[in-house]
Scaffold this motif. Structure first.
Motif, PDB file in Angstrom:
ATOM      1  N   PHE A 203       0.808  -1.220   0.000  1.00 19.59           N
ATOM      2  CA  PHE A 203       0.000   0.000   0.000  1.00 19.59           C
ATOM      3  C   PHE A 203       0.845   1.276   0.000  1.00 19.59           C
ATOM      4  CE2 PHE A 203      -2.028  -3.193   2.904  1.00 19.59           C
ATOM      5  CZ  PHE A 203      -2.857  -3.747   1.940  1.00 19.59           C
ATOM      6  N   GLY A 204       2.135   1.145   0.277  1.00 20.18           N
ATOM      7  CA  GLY A 204       2.982   2.317   0.354  1.00 20.18           C
ATOM      8  C   GLY A 204       2.782   3.108   1.630  1.00 20.18           C
ATOM      9  N   CYS A 205       2.328   2.425   2.693  1.00 14.07           N
ATOM     10  CA  CYS A 205       2.147   3.112   3.975  1.00 14.07           C
ATOM     11  C   CYS A 205       3.169   2.580   4.984  1.00 14.07           C
ATOM     12  CB  CYS A 205       0.724   2.910   4.503  1.00 14.07           C
ATOM     13  SG  CYS A 205       0.345   1.223   5.050  1.00 14.07           S
ATOM     14  N   ARG A 206       3.180   3.153   6.152  1.00 14.97           N
ATOM     15  CA  ARG A 206       4.098   2.726   7.212  1.00 14.97           C
ATOM     16  C   ARG A 206       3.621   1.399   7.803  1.00 14.97           C
ATOM     17  NH1 ARG A 206       3.706   5.677  11.614  1.00 14.97           N
ATOM     18  NH2 ARG A 206       5.879   5.909  12.221  1.00 14.97           N
ATOM     19  N   GLY A 207       4.582   0.551   8.156  1.00 13.40           N
ATOM     20  CA  GLY A 207       4.250  -0.718   8.788  1.00 13.40           C
ATOM     21  C   GLY A 207       5.297  -1.075   9.824  1.00 13.40           C
ATOM     22  N   LEU A 208       4.855  -1.519  10.998  1.00 13.20           N
ATOM     23  CA  LEU A 208       5.800  -1.942  12.029  1.00 13.20           C
ATOM     24  C   LEU A 208       5.186  -3.022  12.894  1.00 13.20           C
ATOM     25  CD1 LEU A 208       5.864   0.562  14.974  1.00 13.20           C
ATOM     26  CD2 LEU A 208       4.487   1.016  12.964  1.00 13.20           C
ATOM     27  N   THR A 209       6.054  -3.759  13.583  1.00  9.09           N
ATOM     28  CA  THR A 209       5.640  -4.871  14.435  1.00  9.09           C
ATOM     29  C   THR A 209       6.087  -4.609  15.868  1.00  9.09           C
ATOM     30  OG1 THR A 209       5.864  -6.428  12.596  1.00  9.09           O
ATOM     31  CG2 THR A 209       5.815  -7.360  14.820  1.00  9.09           C
ATOM     32  N   VAL A 210       5.187  -4.880  16.830  1.00  2.15           N
ATOM     33  CA  VAL A 210       5.547  -4.729  18.238  1.00  2.15           C
ATOM     34  C   VAL A 210       5.042  -5.939  19.022  1.00  2.15           C
ATOM     35  CG1 VAL A 210       5.513  -2.216  18.193  1.00  2.15           C
ATOM     36  CG2 VAL A 210       3.429  -3.451  18.810  1.00  2.15           C
ATOM     37  N   ASP A 211       5.569  -6.099  20.221  1.00  2.00           N
ATOM     38  CA  ASP A 211       5.134  -7.132  21.144  1.00  2.00           C
ATOM     39  C   ASP A 211       3.756  -6.740  21.672  1.00  2.00           C
ATOM     40  OD1 ASP A 211       4.653  -8.836  23.265  1.00  2.00           O
ATOM     41  OD2 ASP A 211       6.609  -8.563  24.215  1.00  2.00           O
ATOM     42  N   GLY A 212       2.731  -7.457  21.259  1.00  2.00           N
ATOM     43  CA  GLY A 212       1.374  -7.119  21.648  1.00  2.00           C
ATOM     44  C   GLY A 212       1.062  -7.365  23.110  1.00  2.00           C
ATOM     45  N   ASN A 213       1.913  -8.086  23.815  1.00  2.00           N
ATOM     46  CA  ASN A 213       1.696  -8.334  25.241  1.00  2.00           C
ATOM     47  C   ASN A 213       2.492  -7.375  26.112  1.00  2.00           C
ATOM     48  OD1 ASN A 213       0.241 -10.480  24.186  1.00  2.00           O
ATOM     49  ND2 ASN A 213       0.841 -11.875  25.818  1.00  2.00           N
ATOM     50  N   ASP A 214       3.149  -6.409  25.482  1.00  2.00           N
ATOM     51  CA  ASP A 214       3.862  -5.355  26.188  1.00  2.00           C
ATOM     52  C   ASP A 214       3.024  -4.088  26.076  1.00  2.00           C
ATOM     53  OD1 ASP A 214       5.506  -3.254  27.003  1.00  2.00           O
ATOM     54  OD2 ASP A 214       7.319  -4.132  26.145  1.00  2.00           O
ATOM     55  N   VAL A 215       2.294  -3.761  27.124  1.00  2.00           N
ATOM     56  CA  VAL A 215       1.379  -2.621  27.104  1.00  2.00           C
ATOM     57  C   VAL A 215       2.112  -1.334  26.744  1.00  2.00           C
ATOM     58  CG1 VAL A 215      -0.151  -1.198  28.531  1.00  2.00           C
ATOM     59  CG2 VAL A 215      -0.226  -3.692  28.715  1.00  2.00           C
ATOM     60  N   PHE A 216       3.300  -1.145  27.300  1.00  2.00           N
ATOM     61  CA  PHE A 216       4.060   0.073  27.038  1.00  2.00           C
ATOM     62  C   PHE A 216       4.467   0.164  25.572  1.00  2.00           C
ATOM     63  CE2 PHE A 216       4.889  -0.844  31.568  1.00  2.00           C
ATOM     64  CZ  PHE A 216       4.387   0.329  32.120  1.00  2.00           C
TER      65      PHE A 216
END
Length: 331
Positions: A203-216
């Motif tokens: 899509f040409g947009c920003r994409g990132l991955t984070v730890d979903g069990n880390d609230v912060f």
């Protein structure tokens, strides 16, 4: 640590985390008493990402969140009331949909800050893109936040909505919940993408991955994405790695998941991790957290009693509210 969060805000996040889990536990009890109409879909193990992502929004500016069945925490942050949620699950006559719909299929963005979901999951992405576009046309500074599951991110409607939103640089954040299974189908059997965030390249947009069990971590990423969207930067696709510790619904025994995987994720409980960080950092005391749990239990008890007293829908009103102008939904 989310340094930008005050101590009061951290306690408020803990309140929403505990409220989400306690309310779902109460719904399970009601389900086993045959008082819940239809299915019950828990977010056990996923509460952190729903609460944290929604907490990054500014509902006073008109921001809108769209939940799926496992995002109870998000609509609580947006303003949903526990008694209304219990009434909704029990199909009571004074529930938000007057007994016509089930679970969290309700919402009113102008009033509540959230919009009801559509069961055809990917279809919510173009809907939320439309709300973001409408906000821009009305010269409002709102941002929309949409949730989608790993399986839903493989639907055609998801791609169409994401493509449109990205081309238009709409103020939208899309959270993909990678909880490893689309019902019982493992992620690797329904997409060849290396990560779900990689779909952003299409899509040409920003994409990132984070730890979903880390609230912060989820809060930081969502907050930055919301600010990016509000400033005119366009769409962010935020993948949160998490896991549901229960089956797809209460009727599903999760037998397709190896027990060692469940045990591994149980040790990553997002609420326990969040509260441990607060205590270890001397930000709050155990007594304060216990006080929040007591408050939550009292509120859920009161909400349950209120919902239990509510009447069932009246047969003579079955045909009401079908056409505009009859005033049924304005009461």
């Amino acid at each position: 640590m989310a340094e930008s969060l005050t101590r009061i805000q951290l306690l408020e996040i803990d309140y929403y985390l505990r409220l989400t889990r306690t309310l779902e536990e109460r719904l399970v009890a009601l389900f086993r008493q045959a008082k819940v109409i239809g299915g019950l879909y828990r977010s056990l193990g996923q509460e952190g990402e729903s609460v944290a992502a929604a907490y990054a929004l500014d509902f006073k500016q008109g921001d809108v969140v769209q939940p799926l069945i496992r995002n109870l925490g998000a609509i609580l942050v947006a303003g949903a009331k526990p008694a209304d949620i219990i009434r909704q699950y029990m199909a009571k006559g004074d529930s938000p949909t007057r007994g016509r719909e089930l679970n969290i299929h309700f919402g009113h963005p102008a009033r509540d800050g959230f919009i009801g979901q559509i069961s055809m999951l990917g279809d919510m992405i173009p809907v939320m893109a439309g709300i973001a576009l409408a906000g821009r046309m009305l010269k409002k500074s709102l941002v929309t936040l949409a949730f989608i599951g790993d399986g839903g991110s493989s639907t055609g409607a998801f791609y169409e909505g994401m493509n449109f939103a990205s081309v238009q640089k709409l103020p939208m954040v899309v959270v993909i919940e990678d909880n490893a299974y689309a019902y019982s189908t493992p992620v690797e059997k329904q997409t060849a993408a290396r990560t779900l965030a990689d779909k952003a390249y299409a899509f040409g947009c920003r994409g990132l991955t984070v730890d979903g069990n880390d609230v912060f971590a989820v809060y930081r990423a969502a907050k930055e994405a919301v600010e990016h969207a509000r400033a005119g930067g366009g769409v962010t696709l935020l993948e949160v790695k998490t896991f549901r510790l229960k089956g797809h619904a209460e009727h599903d025994n999760q037998s397709y998941v190896p027990q060692e995987i469940i045990d591994e994720w149980r040790s990553k409980d997002p609420i326990e991790r969040f509260e441990s960080t607060l205590i270890e950092g001397s930000i709050v005391s155990e007594k304060e957290l216990q006080s929040i749990q007591q408050r939550v239990r009292a509120e859920v008890d009161a909400a349950t009693e209120e919902a239990e007293r509510s009447p069932m829908p009246r047969p003579e009103e079955a045909g009401s509210g079908l056409f505009a102008g009859d005033g049924y939904w304005e009461r």
